[in-house]
Design a protein around this motif. Structure first.
Motif, PDB file in Angstrom:
ATOM      1  N   VAL A 151      15.250  26.747   6.012  1.00 13.70           N
ATOM      2  CA  VAL A 151      14.652  27.347   4.817  1.00 13.70           C
ATOM      3  C   VAL A 151      14.185  28.767   5.142  1.00 13.70           C
ATOM      4  N   TYR A 196      15.640  32.304   3.473  1.00 14.00           N
ATOM      5  CA  TYR A 196      14.888  33.317   2.720  1.00 14.00           C
ATOM      6  C   TYR A 196      14.818  34.636   3.487  1.00 14.00           C
ATOM      7  N   GLY A 248       3.560  30.480   0.063  1.00 13.01           N
ATOM      8  CA  GLY A 248       4.996  30.677  -0.216  1.00 13.01           C
ATOM      9  C   GLY A 248       5.165  31.945  -1.032  1.00 13.01           C
ATOM     10  N   VAL A 249       4.439  32.990  -0.630  1.00  9.20           N
ATOM     11  CA  VAL A 249       4.390  34.258  -1.388  1.00  9.20           C
ATOM     12  C   VAL A 249       5.741  34.966  -1.428  1.00  9.20           C
ATOM     13  N   GLY A 250       6.646  34.622  -0.481  1.00 10.63           N
ATOM     14  CA  GLY A 250       7.962  35.270  -0.435  1.00 10.63           C
ATOM     15  C   GLY A 250       7.836  36.759  -0.173  1.00 10.63           C
ATOM     16  N   ASP A 285       5.149  38.702  -6.965  1.00  8.76           N
ATOM     17  CA  ASP A 285       4.128  38.518  -8.007  1.00  8.76           C
ATOM     18  C   ASP A 285       2.956  39.489  -7.861  1.00  8.76           C
ATOM     19  N   ASP A 311       3.667  32.874   4.112  1.00 13.39           N
ATOM     20  CA  ASP A 311       5.042  32.375   3.948  1.00 13.39           C
ATOM     21  C   ASP A 311       5.640  32.109   5.323  1.00 13.39           C
ATOM     22  N   ILE A 312       6.532  31.132   5.376  1.00 12.38           N
ATOM     23  CA  ILE A 312       7.169  30.780   6.656  1.00 12.38           C
ATOM     24  C   ILE A 312       8.196  31.844   7.073  1.00 12.38           C
ATOM     25  N   MET A 367       3.446  32.053   8.403  1.00 10.40           N
ATOM     26  CA  MET A 367       3.071  30.746   8.969  1.00 10.40           C
ATOM     27  C   MET A 367       3.757  29.612   8.202  1.00 10.40           C
ATOM     28  N   ASP A 368       3.923  28.486   8.865  1.00 15.64           N
ATOM     29  CA  ASP A 368       4.455  27.294   8.209  1.00 15.64           C
ATOM     30  C   ASP A 368       3.284  26.589   7.520  1.00 15.64           C
ATOM     31  N   CYS A 369       3.159  26.785   6.234  1.00 13.34           N
ATOM     32  CA  CYS A 369       1.996  26.270   5.490  1.00 13.34           C
ATOM     33  C   CYS A 369       2.047  24.751   5.301  1.00 13.34           C
ATOM     34  N   GLN A 397       4.476  29.259  -6.157  1.00 11.61           N
ATOM     35  CA  GLN A 397       5.565  29.452  -7.117  1.00 11.61           C
ATOM     36  C   GLN A 397       6.928  29.169  -6.478  1.00 11.61           C
ATOM     37  N   PHE A 398       7.614  28.186  -7.034  1.00  9.02           N
ATOM     38  CA  PHE A 398       8.983  27.818  -6.617  1.00  9.02           C
ATOM     39  C   PHE A 398       9.053  27.491  -5.121  1.00  9.02           C
ATOM     40  N   CYS A 399       8.030  26.883  -4.564  1.00  6.97           N
ATOM     41  CA  CYS A 399       8.060  26.632  -3.115  1.00  6.97           C
ATOM     42  C   CYS A 399       7.448  25.299  -2.688  1.00  6.97           C
ATOM     43  N   TYR A 444       9.474  22.197  -1.041  1.00  9.08           N
ATOM     44  CA  TYR A 444       9.916  22.122   0.359  1.00  9.08           C
ATOM     45  C   TYR A 444       8.970  21.240   1.181  1.00  9.08           C
TER      46      TYR A 444
END
Ligand code: SAM
Length: 307
Positions: A23, A27, A72-74, A78, A94-95, A122-124, A145-147, A150
């Motif tokens: 994943v 990304y 998971g801010v990507g 936003d 975010d990872i 980080m792996d949240c 959002q959209f995460c 996972y």
């Protein structure tokens, strides 16, 4: 494809590539293309619609001077929405470390950033947020959002995700998010004849390895969304299981709507209606194609309040 990678690594006697690595790699590999290039995307309208929908959620629940945690801010897509909501403090995790670098850059180049922001790779779903956020930091709002889906790989990960969402969220604070609607996906799959393992249209496909039973955690499918997600492993979020687990962490469900319903409701409000045009969901040239409109309804939006 990821499955081919797994097969190859198994054949070579290597341990299977962990899903969270796949994943993150997925990304990290996607470039941040900027506004003009984004307009050329085949799903430009759907991306605009998803952004509009997140603006609706943020507009409904964020309050001025809020302190926000975005899990998971990507790439920080936003940040402008949070700026419009006039929040005062923001932490994004975010990872995918490359995405975090891009989010930092996006924040750095914002005109007069109106809030303080920090970003952490980080792996949240495997480590506690207290590894990077001071324990006395309180949040008014958490956004995923959209995460979140996972994390439904295992119950342990879903619990770590909920621990991270709630451990520093103040009582009365709100947790908002968007996830694929497992109920809709499975219903559509089961409506397919001759035991097909795939649903989709010209812009998306969702492919399962089996269709007889679905577990509460670890129900994996492969998701492809044209110009956005290239066959990435994801997990069904059985909403009643999610809601029950969330209750254990002191969260009370206050909102749960399919994207089409959010549209029906919010487009009646003048501000959000005008935003549809400003965000290019609708313009003189048109709006979402029928296939984009179907794909948009894969998702649902939710909000919980911390008791
Ligand atoms: N929230 C952003 C948005 O709406 O534009 C990004 C959404 S993107 C579809 C999903 C994000 O979830 C990716 O940036 C991915 O790296 C992140 N993610 C997946 N697993 C994660 C994990 N274990 N910990 C933190 N972030 C994760």
């Amino acid at each position: 494809s990821p499955s081919a990678q797994e097969d190859a690594s198994e054949q070579q006697g290597h341990p299977q590539k962990k899903v969270h690595t796949q994943v993150a790699e997925h990304y990290n590999a996607r470039p941040d293309v900027g506004v003009e290039k984004r307009k050329e995307s085949t799903i430009f309208r759907m991306k605009s619609f998803n952004n509009w929908l997140k603006s609706v959620l943020i507009g409904r629940y964020a309050r001025q001077r809020d302190r926000v945690l975005d899990v998971g801010v990507g790439k920080g897509g936003d940040l402008l929405k949070w700026s419009k909501a006039k929040i005062q403090f923001f932490i994004g995790c975010d990872i995918a470390s490359k995405s975090i670098e891009q989010a930092k850059e996006r924040y750095r180049t914002m005109r007069n950033p109106p809030f303080e922001a920090h970003f952490h790779a980080m792996d949240c779903y495997s480590e506690p947020i207290s590894n990077v956020v001071p324990p006395n930091q309180v949040f008014d709002m958490v956004s995923m959002q959209f995460c979140l889906h996972y994390s439904f790989e295992t119950e342990e990960k879903a619990r770590m995700m909920l621990h991270n969402v709630t451990s520093q969220l103040k009582p009365g604070g709100v947790f908002i998010g968007t996830i694929p609607d497992a109920y809709w996906i499975v219903k559509k799959l089961k409506s397919e004849s001759d035991d097909r393992l795939e649903i989709g249209n010209s812009i998306y496909s969702i492919r399962f390895e089996r269709r007889d039973t679905f577990e509460k955690f670890g129900s994996k499918y492969w998701f492809h969304l044209e110009d956005a997600i290239d066959d990435c492993p994801e997990y069904l979020v059985h909403f009643p299981t999610f809601q029950k687990l969330a209750e254990e962490y002191g969260l009370e469900l206050i909102y749960n709507k399919k994207f089409h319903e959010v549209y029906e409701e919010a487009s009646q409000e003048l501000d959000f209606n005008q935003l549809l045009f400003r965000m290019n969901v609708i313009s003189e040239e048109g709006n979402l194609s029928a296939d984009e409109w179907e794909a948009a309804n894969i998702y649902l939006a939710f909000a919980f309040r911390k008791k």
